[in-house]
Design a protein around this motif. Structure first.
Motif, PDB file in Angstrom:
ATOM      1  N   MET A 128       0.830  -1.196   0.000  1.00 23.24           N
ATOM      2  CA  MET A 128       0.000   0.000   0.000  1.00 23.24           C
ATOM      3  C   MET A 128       0.865   1.246   0.000  1.00 23.24           C
ATOM      4  O   MET A 128       1.973   1.256   0.536  1.00 23.24           O
ATOM      5  N   ASN A 129       0.338   2.317  -0.598  1.00 24.94           N
ATOM      6  CA  ASN A 129       0.994   3.620  -0.616  1.00 24.94           C
ATOM      7  C   ASN A 129      -0.004   4.699  -0.221  1.00 24.94           C
ATOM      8  O   ASN A 129      -1.219   4.517  -0.356  1.00 24.94           O
ATOM      9  N   ILE A 130       0.524   5.804   0.262  1.00 25.14           N
ATOM     10  CA  ILE A 130      -0.288   6.997   0.459  1.00 25.14           C
ATOM     11  C   ILE A 130       0.369   8.137  -0.304  1.00 25.14           C
ATOM     12  O   ILE A 130       1.591   8.304  -0.257  1.00 25.14           O
ATOM     13  N   THR A 131      -0.434   8.886  -1.048  1.00 24.32           N
ATOM     14  CA  THR A 131       0.046  10.075  -1.747  1.00 24.32           C
ATOM     15  C   THR A 131      -0.695  11.276  -1.188  1.00 24.32           C
ATOM     16  O   THR A 131      -1.928  11.345  -1.256  1.00 24.32           O
ATOM     17  N   MET A 132       0.047  12.217  -0.624  1.00 26.82           N
ATOM     18  CA  MET A 132      -0.556  13.411  -0.067  1.00 26.82           C
ATOM     19  C   MET A 132      -0.781  14.420  -1.189  1.00 26.82           C
ATOM     20  O   MET A 132       0.161  15.008  -1.715  1.00 26.82           O
ATOM     21  N   LEU A 133      -2.019  14.586  -1.594  1.00 25.56           N
ATOM     22  CA  LEU A 133      -2.348  15.566  -2.640  1.00 25.56           C
ATOM     23  C   LEU A 133      -2.204  16.982  -2.114  1.00 25.56           C
ATOM     24  O   LEU A 133      -1.846  17.904  -2.842  1.00 25.56           O
ATOM     25  N   GLY A 134      -2.498  17.163  -0.838  1.00 25.14           N
ATOM     26  CA  GLY A 134      -2.365  18.451  -0.174  1.00 25.14           C
ATOM     27  C   GLY A 134      -2.022  18.230   1.275  1.00 25.14           C
ATOM     28  O   GLY A 134      -2.358  17.178   1.849  1.00 25.14           O
ATOM     29  N   THR A 135      -1.343  19.200   1.895  1.00 26.41           N
ATOM     30  CA  THR A 135      -0.865  19.020   3.264  1.00 26.41           C
ATOM     31  C   THR A 135      -1.163  20.213   4.164  1.00 26.41           C
ATOM     32  O   THR A 135      -0.789  20.218   5.333  1.00 26.41           O
ATOM     33  N   GLY A 136      -1.846  21.229   3.631  1.00 29.69           N
ATOM     34  CA  GLY A 136      -2.038  22.464   4.384  1.00 29.69           C
ATOM     35  C   GLY A 136      -3.388  22.594   5.059  1.00 29.69           C
ATOM     36  O   GLY A 136      -4.327  21.845   4.777  1.00 29.69           O
ATOM     37  N   ASN A 137      -3.486  23.579   5.940  1.00 34.02           N
ATOM     38  CA  ASN A 137      -4.753  23.847   6.614  1.00 34.02           C
ATOM     39  C   ASN A 137      -5.685  24.644   5.692  1.00 34.02           C
ATOM     40  O   ASN A 137      -5.401  24.827   4.503  1.00 34.02           O
ATOM     41  N   ALA A 138      -6.775  25.140   6.243  1.00 42.27           N
ATOM     42  CA  ALA A 138      -7.812  25.761   5.408  1.00 42.27           C
ATOM     43  C   ALA A 138      -7.348  27.016   4.683  1.00 42.27           C
ATOM     44  O   ALA A 138      -7.791  27.293   3.568  1.00 42.27           O
ATOM     45  N   MET A 139      -6.445  27.780   5.288  1.00 47.53           N
ATOM     46  CA  MET A 139      -6.124  29.106   4.769  1.00 47.53           C
ATOM     47  C   MET A 139      -4.806  29.169   3.999  1.00 47.53           C
ATOM     48  O   MET A 139      -4.328  30.255   3.676  1.00 47.53           O
ATOM     49  N   VAL A 140      -4.221  28.039   3.658  1.00 44.38           N
ATOM     50  CA  VAL A 140      -2.928  28.065   2.980  1.00 44.38           C
ATOM     51  C   VAL A 140      -3.051  28.553   1.540  1.00 44.38           C
ATOM     52  O   VAL A 140      -4.088  28.397   0.894  1.00 44.38           O
ATOM     53  N   THR A 141      -1.959  29.141   1.052  1.00 42.85           N
ATOM     54  CA  THR A 141      -1.852  29.539  -0.353  1.00 42.85           C
ATOM     55  C   THR A 141      -0.580  28.986  -0.993  1.00 42.85           C
ATOM     56  O   THR A 141      -0.428  29.037  -2.208  1.00 42.85           O
ATOM     57  N   GLU A 142       0.356  28.491  -0.176  1.00 49.97           N
ATOM     58  CA  GLU A 142       1.628  27.987  -0.672  1.00 49.97           C
ATOM     59  C   GLU A 142       1.612  26.477  -0.895  1.00 49.97           C
ATOM     60  O   GLU A 142       2.597  25.900  -1.358  1.00 49.97           O
ATOM     61  N   CYS A 143       0.539  25.822  -0.538  1.00 46.49           N
ATOM     62  CA  CYS A 143       0.339  24.399  -0.798  1.00 46.49           C
ATOM     63  C   CYS A 143      -1.176  24.183  -0.873  1.00 46.49           C
ATOM     64  O   CYS A 143      -1.946  25.134  -0.744  1.00 46.49           O
ATOM     65  N   TYR A 144      -1.599  22.946  -1.106  1.00 45.92           N
ATOM     66  CA  TYR A 144      -3.036  22.679  -1.218  1.00 45.92           C
ATOM     67  C   TYR A 144      -3.569  22.194   0.126  1.00 45.92           C
ATOM     68  O   TYR A 144      -2.815  21.738   0.991  1.00 45.92           O
ATOM     69  N   ASN A 145      -4.882  22.296   0.290  1.00 44.21           N
ATOM     70  CA  ASN A 145      -5.518  21.826   1.521  1.00 44.21           C
ATOM     71  C   ASN A 145      -5.335  20.307   1.664  1.00 44.21           C
ATOM     72  O   ASN A 145      -5.207  19.585   0.685  1.00 44.21           O
ATOM     73  N   THR A 146      -5.382  19.841   2.882  1.00 36.47           N
ATOM     74  CA  THR A 146      -5.094  18.431   3.150  1.00 36.47           C
ATOM     75  C   THR A 146      -6.111  17.482   2.524  1.00 36.47           C
ATOM     76  O   THR A 146      -7.314  17.560   2.785  1.00 36.47           O
ATOM     77  N   CYS A 147      -5.601  16.576   1.703  1.00 39.73           N
ATOM     78  CA  CYS A 147      -6.365  15.465   1.144  1.00 39.73           C
ATOM     79  C   CYS A 147      -5.341  14.456   0.614  1.00 39.73           C
ATOM     80  O   CYS A 147      -4.188  14.818   0.363  1.00 39.73           O
ATOM     81  N   PHE A 148      -5.745  13.210   0.478  1.00 41.84           N
ATOM     82  CA  PHE A 148      -4.761  12.206   0.086  1.00 41.84           C
ATOM     83  C   PHE A 148      -5.425  11.003  -0.568  1.00 41.84           C
ATOM     84  O   PHE A 148      -6.657  10.829  -0.503  1.00 41.84           O
ATOM     85  N   VAL A 149      -4.587  10.190  -1.219  1.00 41.19           N
ATOM     86  CA  VAL A 149      -5.036   8.964  -1.867  1.00 41.19           C
ATOM     87  C   VAL A 149      -4.315   7.778  -1.248  1.00 41.19           C
ATOM     88  O   VAL A 149      -3.074   7.768  -1.170  1.00 41.19           O
ATOM     89  N   LEU A 150      -5.069   6.786  -0.807  1.00 42.57           N
ATOM     90  CA  LEU A 150      -4.512   5.496  -0.417  1.00 42.57           C
ATOM     91  C   LEU A 150      -4.611   4.587  -1.625  1.00 42.57           C
ATOM     92  O   LEU A 150      -5.623   4.592  -2.340  1.00 42.57           O
ATOM     93  N   GLU A 151      -3.574   3.817  -1.843  1.00 40.84           N
ATOM     94  CA  GLU A 151      -3.470   3.017  -3.063  1.00 40.84           C
ATOM     95  C   GLU A 151      -3.005   1.611  -2.707  1.00 40.84           C
ATOM     96  O   GLU A 151      -2.020   1.435  -1.981  1.00 40.84           O
ATOM     97  N   ASP A 152      -3.724   0.615  -3.201  1.00 44.18           N
ATOM     98  CA  ASP A 152      -3.332  -0.783  -3.009  1.00 44.18           C
ATOM     99  C   ASP A 152      -3.513  -1.497  -4.341  1.00 44.18           C
ATOM    100  O   ASP A 152      -4.638  -1.857  -4.713  1.00 44.18           O
ATOM    101  N   GLY A 153      -2.426  -1.670  -5.070  1.00 46.94           N
ATOM    102  CA  GLY A 153      -2.527  -2.233  -6.408  1.00 46.94           C
ATOM    103  C   GLY A 153      -3.293  -1.291  -7.311  1.00 46.94           C
ATOM    104  O   GLY A 153      -2.954  -0.120  -7.440  1.00 46.94           O
ATOM    105  N   ASP A 154      -4.369  -1.793  -7.905  1.00 46.80           N
ATOM    106  CA  ASP A 154      -5.168  -0.944  -8.797  1.00 46.80           C
ATOM    107  C   ASP A 154      -6.388  -0.356  -8.092  1.00 46.80           C
ATOM    108  O   ASP A 154      -7.275   0.197  -8.731  1.00 46.80           O
ATOM    109  N   LYS A 155      -6.419  -0.439  -6.772  1.00 44.17           N
ATOM    110  CA  LYS A 155      -7.532   0.108  -5.998  1.00 44.17           C
ATOM    111  C   LYS A 155      -7.100   1.386  -5.300  1.00 44.17           C
ATOM    112  O   LYS A 155      -5.960   1.508  -4.841  1.00 44.17           O
TER     113      LYS A 155
END
Length: 266
Positions: free
Chosen positions: A1-28
């Motif tokens: 399994m892998n995790i990819t952090m699409l965003g790592t910032g809090n609500a008011m950030v402008t230098e990165c994206y807000n926190t969200c991520f993808v968990l990945e296991d094979g093709d799922k």
């Protein structure tokens, strides 16, 4: 399994994206939250994902920096279903307030020729505290973090071999989460700022914690690997260095302070 952090910032950030991520296991894949807008689509593309592969989505709570990107996912899914360019079904999970808002937004913002797929092939699924579902082929338990701001759920995923990954949402750990978070192989926890900058960012007034707090918690709970996210962005250039330096004073396991688009093998 892998995790990819699409965003790592809090609500008011402008230098990165807000926190969200993808968990990945094979093709799922499991997409968790969507950030604050259609930048989600760019982040997925930049990370090498096809947005159409996000067939399972979980939304933790109704704050705009977590919910609004999902509104765009609903548009993309329904529009492509209408055009015959999206095969099969998709599922979005969340507690009752989240699902009600998503459905209401979609019906008010998008034409009926698109929203007709909601409930047919795009399934908006209400989950309850303590409920178990199978996501990406793994038993996943949703739990109410007992937020005093907006109702919010975290989740605990069975990784197999008795190991678990626990996401505490974007607020400090609550004792009600102990049975899920304790002895987790991976713990995902917010860290609004550095402890020595608490007087600048006022995390406690905003119901958040610091890198020190989260690291002390992970040590106490016997966690093996800790991922810190949902941070401020004023320290973005040295964030990884500074947060790691502070956290390692209190946590003896493996500490990760990822950048946007960073992938970690679980």
């Amino acid at each position: 399994m892998n995790i990819t952090m699409l965003g790592t910032g809090n609500a008011m950030v402008t230098e990165c994206y807000n926190t969200c991520f993808v968990l990945e296991d094979g093709d799922k894949h499991l997409l968790v939250d969507g950030g604050g807008g259609n930048t989600l689509l760019r982040q997925l593309k930049q990370a090498g994902f096809d947005w159409k592969d996000m067939r399972e989505i979980f939304v933790t709570h109704k704050h705009v920096d977590h919910l609004m990107g999902i509104i765009w996912m609903i548009r993309m899914i329904c529009q492509n279903m209408k055009q015959g360019q999206y095969e099969g079904d998709a599922w979005i999970y969340g507690h009752d307030e989240v699902i009600s808002l998503l459905k209401d937004f979609a019906e008010k913002l998008y034409p009926a020729k698109q929203t007709c797929f909601i409930g047919d092939r795009l399934h908006l699924v209400v989950v309850n505290d303590g409920e178990e579902r199978e996501l990406m082929g793994h038993k996943t338990t949703f739990f109410d973090i007992q937020s005093t701001k907006a109702k919010q759920y975290g989740f605990c995923m069975d990784m197999g071999n008795g190991e678990k990954l626990t996401c505490c949402g974007d607020e400090p750990y609550n004792e009600c989460e102990k049975k899920y978070a304790e002895n987790s192989k991976w713990l995902l926890h917010e860290a609004f700022c550095l402890y020595d900058q608490a007087d600048i960012f006022h995390p406690y007034e905003k119901h958040h914690s610091t890198a020190k707090d989260a690291s002390e918690l992970a040590e106490k709970l016997g966690v093996q690997n800790l991922i810190l996210y949902h941070t401020e962005d004023k320290n973005i250039v040295r964030r990884k260095e500074l947060y790691t330096e502070e956290g390692k004073k209190y946590f003896s396991g493996n500490l990760y302070v990822p950048e946007d688009l960073e992938k970690i093998e679980l």
